[in-house]
Design a protein around this motif. Sequence first.
Motif, PDB file in Angstrom:
ATOM      1  N   SER A   1       0.837  -1.195   0.000  1.00  0.00           N
ATOM      2  CA  SER A   1       0.000   0.000   0.000  1.00  0.00           C
ATOM      3  C   SER A   1       0.878   1.254   0.000  1.00  0.00           C
ATOM      4  O   SER A   1       1.827   1.347   0.764  1.00  0.00           O
ATOM      5  N   THR A   2       0.536   2.194  -0.859  1.00  0.00           N
ATOM      6  CA  THR A   2       1.295   3.447  -0.924  1.00  0.00           C
ATOM      7  C   THR A   2       0.503   4.628  -0.363  1.00  0.00           C
ATOM      8  O   THR A   2       0.981   5.761  -0.398  1.00  0.00           O
ATOM      9  N   ARG A   3      -0.691   4.367   0.161  1.00  0.00           N
ATOM     10  CA  ARG A   3      -1.579   5.449   0.577  1.00  0.00           C
ATOM     11  C   ARG A   3      -0.936   6.368   1.617  1.00  0.00           C
ATOM     12  O   ARG A   3      -0.977   7.604   1.497  1.00  0.00           O
ATOM     13  N   ALA A   4      -0.321   5.783   2.660  1.00  0.00           N
ATOM     14  CA  ALA A   4       0.282   6.603   3.715  1.00  0.00           C
ATOM     15  C   ALA A   4       1.430   7.442   3.158  1.00  0.00           C
ATOM     16  O   ALA A   4       1.560   8.629   3.471  1.00  0.00           O
ATOM     17  N   ALA A   5       2.261   6.831   2.317  1.00  0.00           N
ATOM     18  CA  ALA A   5       3.389   7.561   1.730  1.00  0.00           C
ATOM     19  C   ALA A   5       2.887   8.705   0.846  1.00  0.00           C
ATOM     20  O   ALA A   5       3.490   9.789   0.815  1.00  0.00           O
ATOM     21  N   GLU A   6       1.800   8.478   0.131  1.00  0.00           N
ATOM     22  CA  GLU A   6       1.239   9.532  -0.716  1.00  0.00           C
ATOM     23  C   GLU A   6       0.760  10.711   0.130  1.00  0.00           C
ATOM     24  O   GLU A   6       0.926  11.879  -0.254  1.00  0.00           O
ATOM     25  N   GLU A   7       0.187  10.420   1.287  1.00  0.00           N
ATOM     26  CA  GLU A   7      -0.215  11.485   2.213  1.00  0.00           C
ATOM     27  C   GLU A   7       1.004  12.291   2.668  1.00  0.00           C
ATOM     28  O   GLU A   7       0.990  13.524   2.677  1.00  0.00           O
ATOM     29  N   HIS A   8       2.052  11.580   3.071  1.00  0.00           N
ATOM     30  CA  HIS A   8       3.261  12.258   3.538  1.00  0.00           C
ATOM     31  C   HIS A   8       3.938  13.035   2.407  1.00  0.00           C
ATOM     32  O   HIS A   8       4.534  14.089   2.642  1.00  0.00           O
TER      33      HIS A   8
END
Length: 206
Positions: free
Chosen positions: A127-134
């Motif tokens: 999952s890349t969702r958290a990294a995209e937020e950061h």
Amino acid sequence: MHILVLGATGRVGSQIVTLALQDGHQVRAMVRTLEKVDTQHDRLTVIQGNVLEPNDLVHAMHGVDAVISALNTDGTTTLSQSMPLLINAMGQEGIKRIITVGTAGILQSRTEPEKLRYQSSESRRKSTRAAEEHEQVYTLLRASTLEWTIVCPTYLPDGEIRGNYRVERDVLPEGGTEITVGDTAEFTYRQLSDRRFINTRVGICY
């Protein structure tokens, strides 16, 4: 120094609060739920508020010298939605210094330098969702006039301060696989007085 800590009830944020109080600073913690704060101290002011409410942010920042944000993604877009409001509130209050806790995923890849780690073959996360937020936070801070530092830990198990960690500007130190919550909090807190990493990301690991 007067410090505002966001994410003060989280794993990293709560330890940052403890370190700041130990050093004699005046600390404000803005939290959604007052009952989650289990620290009591005569130099700690706990304010109930929401980082998505501009008035709450301005109120919490009044008279503050610096902001430390240990907010995490929590499976929502609160992190990226709150940052423009945070930057604006800091501008209104004349505050320049902000230190945030990010993720190693938004550091540059060593194998594919044109990519961020989470976009490259270095990343093992599905999952890349958290990294995209950061990454959105990084983009917003980079475009601001603030003096910002983003501390970017890799895998973050619970653990005490060891003090033997490695840090590197914009990339993760080679071979690094983890860093404790304690050392991440300690390094993040030390950026209040350390000017070496102004306007940059810092990779941290053992």
